[in-house]
Design an enzyme around this catalytic site. Structure first.
Site, PDB file in Angstrom:
ATOM      1  N   ASP A 193     -15.902   6.627  25.808  1.00 42.12           N
ATOM      2  CA  ASP A 193     -16.179   7.213  27.124  1.00 42.12           C
ATOM      3  C   ASP A 193     -16.666   6.096  28.048  1.00 42.12           C
ATOM      4  O   ASP A 193     -17.856   5.955  28.285  1.00 42.12           O
ATOM      5  CB  ASP A 193     -17.261   8.294  26.899  1.00 42.12           C
ATOM      6  CG  ASP A 193     -17.720   8.979  28.164  1.00 42.12           C
ATOM      7  OD1 ASP A 193     -16.985   8.946  29.165  1.00 42.12           O
ATOM      8  OD2 ASP A 193     -18.825   9.557  28.136  1.00 42.12           O
TER       9      ASP A 193
HETATM   10  C1  SPV Z   1     -20.441  14.111  28.502  1.00 44.04           C
HETATM   11  O1  SPV Z   1     -20.456  15.094  27.754  1.00 44.04           O
HETATM   12  O2  SPV Z   1     -19.471  13.391  28.653  1.00 44.04           O
HETATM   13  C2  SPV Z   1     -21.634  13.763  29.271  1.00 44.04           C
HETATM   14  C3  SPV Z   1     -22.941  13.999  28.707  1.00 44.04           C
HETATM   15  O3  SPV Z   1     -21.489  13.185  30.332  1.00 44.04           O
HETATM   16  S1  SPV Z   1     -23.408  12.562  27.887  1.00 44.04           S
HETATM   17  O4  SPV Z   1     -22.526  12.336  26.778  1.00 44.04           O
HETATM   18  O5  SPV Z   1     -24.758  12.854  27.488  1.00 44.04           O
HETATM   19  O6  SPV Z   1     -23.389  11.441  28.803  1.00 44.04           O
HETATM   20 MG    MG Z   2     -19.623  12.362  30.556  1.00 42.90          MG
END
Ligand code: SPV
Ligand code: MG
Length: 287
Positions: A57
């Site tokens: 991510d």
């Molecule tokens: C997601 O679920 O992608 C979020 C929350 O943004 S976190 O993973 O806590 O950043």
């Molecule tokens: Mg996120």
């Protein structure tokens, strides 16, 4: 009577007493499971959507990728979808385009966070760089000005505590973002306890709805969050993590045993899959 939009439904739920409970999803099927068990809304999580593509991510997927994933969830589900739109995929102009596209896809709300592009997931051990608060507030203003329907929601997420700048900076930013038109504030924290969120809520005095993501402080009960003044709780990655461990368990056992006998009792029967797919509704169209 006109049918209430999903954005209208979410807005009404958010202003009603009680906590809106939201589950993170990585695809349409996981979104359907969240709806099926009774969650009020689905979080189209950037972490989960990236993971479902086998990627981290960190702004590798494009807006179009995330929009497609959120659109599939929205098409499959009756409950509203809240799209995690990272930094808004660029500057205020990108945010305007993003809002147009997500609203047109039927998504009820978008959430953008005050980090610089490219962002990294909040829990990855790496530097987290915040966007200038005024630059981010401008993105919120543009998002609100761009939306066509009155009910579409723009959630401003502050990563001040994630970046190590503390609750005071989170509060300063949250006020700035609500001044700019944000409908709710997501106060993110990676503390093991809900201490930062509690401190935030105490000083915030419910100026606008507060959204939390209890990943590290997972033991915080929803009733205690409600008492603290939280309006929405997002269980952002529990379904993703559950799917990884369940798939691993079932496949490991099947491989080791030479058949799926040891896991048949703990995997969903085919009938459950057909129900989630609404096979009967589709077959009825034939007759
Ligand atoms: C997601 O679920 O992608 C979020 C929350 O943004 S976190 O993973 O806590 O950043
Ligand atoms: Mg996120």
């Amino acid at each position: 009577m006109q049918h209430e939009s999903k954005a209208g439904l979410l807005r009404r739920r958010l202003s009603a007493p009680g906590v809106v409970r939201v589950a993170g999803a990585h695809d349409a099927l996981s979104a359907l499971v969240a709806e099926d068990v009774g969650f009020d809304a689905v979080w189209a999580s950037s972490l989960a959507i990236s993971a479902s593509r086998g990627l981290p991510d960190m702004s590798l997927l494009t807006m179009t990728d995330y929009l497609q994933a959120a659109g599939y969830m929205n098409d499959a589900c009756r409950v509203p979808v809240i799209a995690d739109c990272d930094t808004g995929f660029g500057n205020a102009v990108n945010v305007a385009y993003m809002v147009r596209q997500y609203e047109a896809a039927g998504v009820a709300a978008v959430c953008i966070e005050d980090k610089v592009f490219p962002k990294r997931n909040s829990f990855v051990h790496t530097e987290q760089v915040l966007e200038d608060a005024d630059v981010f507030a401008r993105k919120i203003e543009v998002a609100k000005r761009t939306q066509r329907g009155d009910d579409f929601l723009v959630i401003a997420r502050t990563e001040a505590a994630i970046a190590g700048l503390g609750v005071d900076e989170a509060l300063r930013r949250a006020h700035r973002y609500v001044d700019a038109g944000a409908d709710a504030i997501l106060m993110h924290s990676k503390s093991r306890q809900p201490d930062e969120v509690l401190e935030f809520c105490d000083a915030w005095q419910c100026r606008a709805p507060v959204v939390v993501v209890p990943t590290t402080y997972f033991a915080w009960h929803v009733d205690d969050a409600a008492k603290a003044g939280v309006s929405m709780v997002i269980y952002a990655n529990q379904a993703l993590r559950a799917s990884v461990s369940s798939m691993g368990h079932a496949l490991r056992q099947t491989l080791a045993n030479g058949s799926s006998v040891p896991v048949e009792d703990c995997i969903a029967p085919m009938a459950d899959i057909f129900r989630l797919q609404r096979v009967d509704e589709w077959l009825a169209l034939e007759s």
